[in-house]
Motif scaffolding. Sequence first.
Motif, mmCIF file in Angstrom:
data_model
loop_
_atom_site.group_PDB
_atom_site.id
_atom_site.type_symbol
_atom_site.label_atom_id
_atom_site.label_comp_id
_atom_site.label_asym_id
_atom_site.label_seq_id
_atom_site.Cartn_x
_atom_site.Cartn_y
_atom_site.Cartn_z
ATOM 1 N N SER A 33 5.256 15.557 -2.720
ATOM 2 C CA SER A 33 6.375 16.256 -3.351
ATOM 3 C C SER A 33 7.653 16.156 -2.514
ATOM 4 O O SER A 33 8.751 16.349 -3.027
ATOM 5 N N ARG A 34 7.546 15.815 -1.253
ATOM 6 C CA ARG A 34 8.736 15.718 -0.404
ATOM 7 C C ARG A 34 9.365 14.325 -0.406
ATOM 8 O O ARG A 34 10.448 14.136 0.133
ATOM 9 N N TYR A 35 8.709 13.362 -1.029
ATOM 10 C CA TYR A 35 9.238 11.999 -1.063
ATOM 11 C C TYR A 35 10.124 11.828 -2.297
ATOM 12 O O TYR A 35 9.673 11.993 -3.425
ATOM 13 N N ARG A 36 11.378 11.463 -2.070
ATOM 14 C CA ARG A 36 12.323 11.289 -3.168
ATOM 15 C C ARG A 36 12.943 9.889 -3.197
ATOM 16 O O ARG A 36 13.437 9.459 -4.225
ATOM 17 N N THR A 37 12.953 9.216 -2.048
ATOM 18 C CA THR A 37 13.597 7.904 -1.957
ATOM 19 C C THR A 37 12.624 6.896 -1.348
ATOM 20 O O THR A 37 11.660 7.263 -0.679
ATOM 21 N N TYR A 38 12.917 5.617 -1.591
ATOM 22 C CA TYR A 38 12.094 4.553 -1.021
ATOM 23 C C TYR A 38 12.955 3.331 -0.775
ATOM 24 O O TYR A 38 14.066 3.217 -1.297
ATOM 25 N N TYR A 39 12.418 2.425 0.023
ATOM 26 C CA TYR A 39 13.059 1.125 0.235
ATOM 27 C C TYR A 39 11.970 0.072 0.408
ATOM 28 O O TYR A 39 10.817 0.393 0.699
ATOM 29 N N TRP A 40 12.352 -1.157 0.180
ATOM 30 C CA TRP A 40 11.430 -2.281 0.338
ATOM 31 C C TRP A 40 11.488 -2.779 1.782
ATOM 32 O O TRP A 40 12.455 -3.419 2.177
ATOM 33 N N ALA A 41 10.477 -2.470 2.567
ATOM 34 C CA ALA A 41 10.383 -2.991 3.929
ATOM 35 C C ALA A 41 9.943 -4.457 3.888
ATOM 36 O O ALA A 41 10.332 -5.250 4.740
ATOM 37 N N GLN A 42 9.111 -4.792 2.871
ATOM 38 C CA GLN A 42 8.690 -6.188 2.669
ATOM 39 C C GLN A 42 8.397 -6.405 1.198
ATOM 40 O O GLN A 42 7.477 -5.813 0.638
ATOM 41 N N GLU A 43 9.188 -7.272 0.574
ATOM 42 C CA GLU A 43 8.948 -7.616 -0.823
ATOM 43 C C GLU A 43 7.781 -8.594 -0.907
ATOM 44 O O GLU A 43 7.412 -9.208 0.097
ATOM 45 N N PRO A 44 7.198 -8.771 -2.103
ATOM 46 C CA PRO A 44 6.045 -9.673 -2.243
ATOM 47 C C PRO A 44 6.375 -11.084 -1.755
ATOM 48 O O PRO A 44 7.461 -11.591 -1.994
ATOM 49 N N ASN A 45 5.439 -11.692 -1.088
ATOM 50 C CA ASN A 45 5.634 -13.017 -0.496
ATOM 51 C C ASN A 45 5.124 -14.112 -1.428
ATOM 52 O O ASN A 45 4.069 -14.674 -1.214
ATOM 53 N N THR A 46 5.875 -14.407 -2.458
ATOM 54 C CA THR A 46 5.486 -15.459 -3.385
ATOM 55 C C THR A 46 6.379 -16.677 -3.188
ATOM 56 O O THR A 46 7.484 -16.559 -2.669
ATOM 57 N N THR A 47 5.887 -17.826 -3.605
ATOM 58 C CA THR A 47 6.694 -19.040 -3.523
ATOM 59 C C THR A 47 7.639 -19.160 -4.707
ATOM 60 O O THR A 47 8.514 -20.002 -4.701
ATOM 61 N N ASN A 48 7.452 -18.324 -5.704
ATOM 62 C CA ASN A 48 8.293 -18.348 -6.890
ATOM 63 C C ASN A 48 9.218 -17.133 -6.858
ATOM 64 O O ASN A 48 8.764 -15.998 -7.002
ATOM 65 N N PRO A 49 10.524 -17.348 -6.683
ATOM 66 C CA PRO A 49 11.440 -16.209 -6.619
ATOM 67 C C PRO A 49 11.483 -15.397 -7.911
ATOM 68 O O PRO A 49 11.740 -14.198 -7.879
ATOM 69 N N LEU A 50 11.225 -16.028 -9.052
ATOM 70 C CA LEU A 50 11.202 -15.282 -10.319
ATOM 71 C C LEU A 50 10.042 -14.293 -10.343
ATOM 72 O O LEU A 50 10.201 -13.150 -10.782
ATOM 73 N N ALA A 51 8.879 -14.714 -9.882
ATOM 74 C CA ALA A 51 7.723 -13.815 -9.829
ATOM 75 C C ALA A 51 8.008 -12.655 -8.888
ATOM 76 O O ALA A 51 7.706 -11.500 -9.200
ATOM 77 N N GLN A 52 8.604 -12.948 -7.757
ATOM 78 C CA GLN A 52 8.941 -11.906 -6.790
ATOM 79 C C GLN A 52 9.907 -10.892 -7.413
ATOM 80 O O GLN A 52 9.702 -9.683 -7.312
ATOM 81 N N GLN A 53 10.942 -11.382 -8.076
ATOM 82 C CA GLN A 53 11.909 -10.490 -8.713
ATOM 83 C C GLN A 53 11.257 -9.626 -9.778
ATOM 84 O O GLN A 53 11.577 -8.436 -9.908
ATOM 85 N N ARG A 54 10.363 -10.207 -10.543
ATOM 86 C CA ARG A 54 9.698 -9.451 -11.619
ATOM 87 C C ARG A 54 8.800 -8.354 -11.069
ATOM 88 O O ARG A 54 8.741 -7.251 -11.623
ATOM 89 N N GLY A 75 14.754 5.164 3.587
ATOM 90 C CA GLY A 75 14.315 6.093 2.556
ATOM 91 C C GLY A 75 13.135 6.888 3.080
ATOM 92 O O GLY A 75 12.734 6.743 4.240
ATOM 93 N N ASP A 76 12.565 7.717 2.225
ATOM 94 C CA ASP A 76 11.414 8.521 2.622
ATOM 95 C C ASP A 76 10.141 7.671 2.724
ATOM 96 O O ASP A 76 9.272 7.941 3.540
ATOM 97 N N ILE A 77 10.057 6.656 1.861
ATOM 98 C CA ILE A 77 8.870 5.790 1.797
ATOM 99 C C ILE A 77 9.300 4.344 2.001
ATOM 100 O O ILE A 77 10.300 3.901 1.438
ATOM 101 N N ALA A 78 8.533 3.627 2.815
ATOM 102 C CA ALA A 78 8.732 2.187 2.996
ATOM 103 C C ALA A 78 7.658 1.465 2.183
ATOM 104 O O ALA A 78 6.466 1.757 2.322
ATOM 105 N N LEU A 79 8.069 0.547 1.303
ATOM 106 C CA LEU A 79 7.129 -0.234 0.491
ATOM 107 C C LEU A 79 6.897 -1.593 1.138
ATOM 108 O O LEU A 79 7.832 -2.240 1.599
ATOM 109 N N VAL A 80 5.637 -2.017 1.133
ATOM 110 C CA VAL A 80 5.257 -3.337 1.625
ATOM 111 C C VAL A 80 4.329 -3.944 0.585
ATOM 112 O O VAL A 80 3.317 -3.342 0.223
ATOM 113 N N ALA A 81 4.682 -5.137 0.089
ATOM 114 C CA ALA A 81 3.854 -5.810 -0.917
ATOM 115 C C ALA A 81 3.390 -7.156 -0.384
ATOM 116 O O ALA A 81 4.146 -7.860 0.293
ATOM 117 N N ASN A 82 2.161 -7.499 -0.665
ATOM 118 C CA ASN A 82 1.593 -8.788 -0.275
ATOM 119 C C ASN A 82 0.869 -9.393 -1.461
ATOM 120 O O ASN A 82 0.286 -8.683 -2.278
#
Length: 182
Positions: A33-54, A75-82
């Motif tokens: 309940s205390r988390y209101r904001t987030y940021y992307w610490a690491q976006e998905p690591n794909t070879t296709n930039p369109l897939a990553q954007q989607r 932000g309050d939360i750091a997102l990491v996608a693989n």
Amino acid sequence: MKALFSAFAVALLAGCASTPDVTTDHDPSADFSRYRTYYWAQEPNTTNPLAQQRIVAGVDRRLAARGMTRQEGSGDIALVANVATSEQQTLDTMYTGGAYGGWGWGPGWGYGGMGSSTTRVRTYTVGTLVLDMFDASTKRAIWRGTASGTVSDSPEKNQAAVEAALDKMLSAFPPGSVAKPQ
């Protein structure tokens, strides 16, 4: 062709109409309940930039629907996608022949002919998307979602599979909330 698979592996999923396998886990001591904001610490690591954007846009849309705001760099939360892919195989064996005749002597009687089998190897790509969330102030993991499924040759099917995976993955986020329609 492998680049296409890698790009949509994140997509993880089903060229057939199957739903991706999705699991989630969270730290029960985290106060979501205390988390209101987030940021992307690491976006998905794909070879296709369109897939990553989607993928990024899909996660952003779902988190915004839950009242969270994306900020750049903090932000309050750091997102990491693989994203990962692996080649899998199945063996399909077909049996033919091997009919047994009756017992006795003469034409049409006796033991039937030998049967045969044919085995085909089917190779396919499985894609997996892992989305981790960390408390930005403590650097502790607070949530993880994993989606996995067969990658199709069709970008449209892969995109539909990604959408289904993200829907399922984030349907009960934050933990303890009631799923909201998209």
